[in-house]
Design a protein around this motif. Structure first.
Motif, PDB file in Angstrom:
ATOM      1  N   THR A   9       0.412  -1.417  -8.403  1.00  0.00           N
ATOM      2  CA  THR A   9      -0.608  -1.560  -9.362  1.00  0.00           C
ATOM      3  C   THR A   9      -1.208  -2.984  -9.287  1.00  0.00           C
ATOM      4  O   THR A   9      -0.552  -4.049  -9.098  1.00  0.00           O
ATOM      5  CB  THR A   9      -0.410  -1.221 -10.694  1.00  0.00           C
ATOM      6  N   ASP A  10      -2.294  -3.319  -9.815  1.00  0.00           N
ATOM      7  CA  ASP A  10      -2.884  -4.664  -9.987  1.00  0.00           C
ATOM      8  C   ASP A  10      -2.222  -5.354 -10.900  1.00  0.00           C
ATOM      9  O   ASP A  10      -1.686  -6.322 -10.745  1.00  0.00           O
ATOM     10  CB  ASP A  10      -4.493  -4.604 -10.296  1.00  0.00           C
ATOM     11  N   GLU A  11      -1.573  -4.510 -11.866  1.00  0.00           N
ATOM     12  CA  GLU A  11      -0.742  -5.306 -12.980  1.00  0.00           C
ATOM     13  C   GLU A  11       0.516  -5.819 -12.279  1.00  0.00           C
ATOM     14  O   GLU A  11       1.255  -6.861 -12.399  1.00  0.00           O
ATOM     15  CB  GLU A  11      -0.216  -4.278 -14.086  1.00  0.00           C
ATOM     16  N   GLU A  12       1.446  -5.199 -11.334  1.00  0.00           N
ATOM     17  CA  GLU A  12       2.428  -5.377 -10.654  1.00  0.00           C
ATOM     18  C   GLU A  12       2.331  -6.545  -9.745  1.00  0.00           C
ATOM     19  O   GLU A  12       2.986  -7.245  -9.475  1.00  0.00           O
ATOM     20  CB  GLU A  12       3.064  -4.293  -9.853  1.00  0.00           C
ATOM     21  N   ILE A  13       1.271  -6.470  -8.846  1.00  0.00           N
ATOM     22  CA  ILE A  13       0.676  -7.580  -8.177  1.00  0.00           C
ATOM     23  C   ILE A  13       0.468  -8.756  -8.911  1.00  0.00           C
ATOM     24  O   ILE A  13       0.867  -9.934  -8.334  1.00  0.00           O
ATOM     25  CB  ILE A  13      -0.552  -7.255  -7.199  1.00  0.00           C
ATOM     26  N   ALA A  14      -0.022  -9.009  -9.978  1.00  0.00           N
ATOM     27  CA  ALA A  14      -0.159 -10.116 -10.784  1.00  0.00           C
ATOM     28  C   ALA A  14       1.011 -10.514 -11.152  1.00  0.00           C
ATOM     29  O   ALA A  14       1.137 -11.717 -11.269  1.00  0.00           O
ATOM     30  CB  ALA A  14      -1.183  -9.895 -12.061  1.00  0.00           C
ATOM     31  N   LYS A  23       2.407 -12.525  -8.205  1.00  0.00           N
ATOM     32  CA  LYS A  23       1.587 -13.948  -8.089  1.00  0.00           C
ATOM     33  C   LYS A  23       2.052 -14.931  -9.178  1.00  0.00           C
ATOM     34  O   LYS A  23       1.993 -16.161  -9.013  1.00  0.00           O
ATOM     35  CB  LYS A  23      -0.120 -13.552  -8.321  1.00  0.00           C
ATOM     36  N   ARG A  77       0.823  -1.129  -0.049  1.00  0.00           N
ATOM     37  CA  ARG A  77       0.069  -0.019  -0.115  1.00  0.00           C
ATOM     38  C   ARG A  77       0.813   1.186  -0.001  1.00  0.00           C
ATOM     39  O   ARG A  77       0.533   2.187  -0.710  1.00  0.00           O
ATOM     40  CB  ARG A  77      -0.918   0.152   1.217  1.00  0.00           C
TER      41      ARG A  77
END
Length: 84
Positions: free
Chosen positions: A62-67, A70, A57
């Motif tokens: 970003t969601d892209e970086e989190i993906a 994963k 946080r």
């Protein structure tokens, strides 16, 4: 989940726990669970998942970086340790 029975609790202790439970808006059983958990939980304990989420946080992943994280995660089960 395991359960336990505590015998021979002095009346004053039982009364104090009832009062404390009422002050916290909990049942006596819930108050006892809270007291036990607080007594055995290490002070300053850091939960790794919470810490990592907080870091994410703060650096605004970003969601892209989190993906990406994963997708590269190794989910292979660990091998058992051998002490022979």
């Amino acid at each position: 989940m395991p359960s336990m029975t505590v015998r021979n609790v002095p009346d004053e202790v039982h009364r104090a726990i009832r009062v404390r439970a009422a002050q916290h808006g909990r049942s006596v059983e819930a108050e006892m669970r809270h007291i036990l958990e607080s007594a055995v939980r290490p002070e300053g304990r850091i939960k790794l998942g919470s810490l990592l989420a907080e870091i994410g946080r703060k650096i605004r992943l970003t969601d892209e970086e989190i993906a990406i994280f994963k997708s590269v995660r190794d989910t292979t089960p660990a091998r058992a340790a051998c002490f022979e």
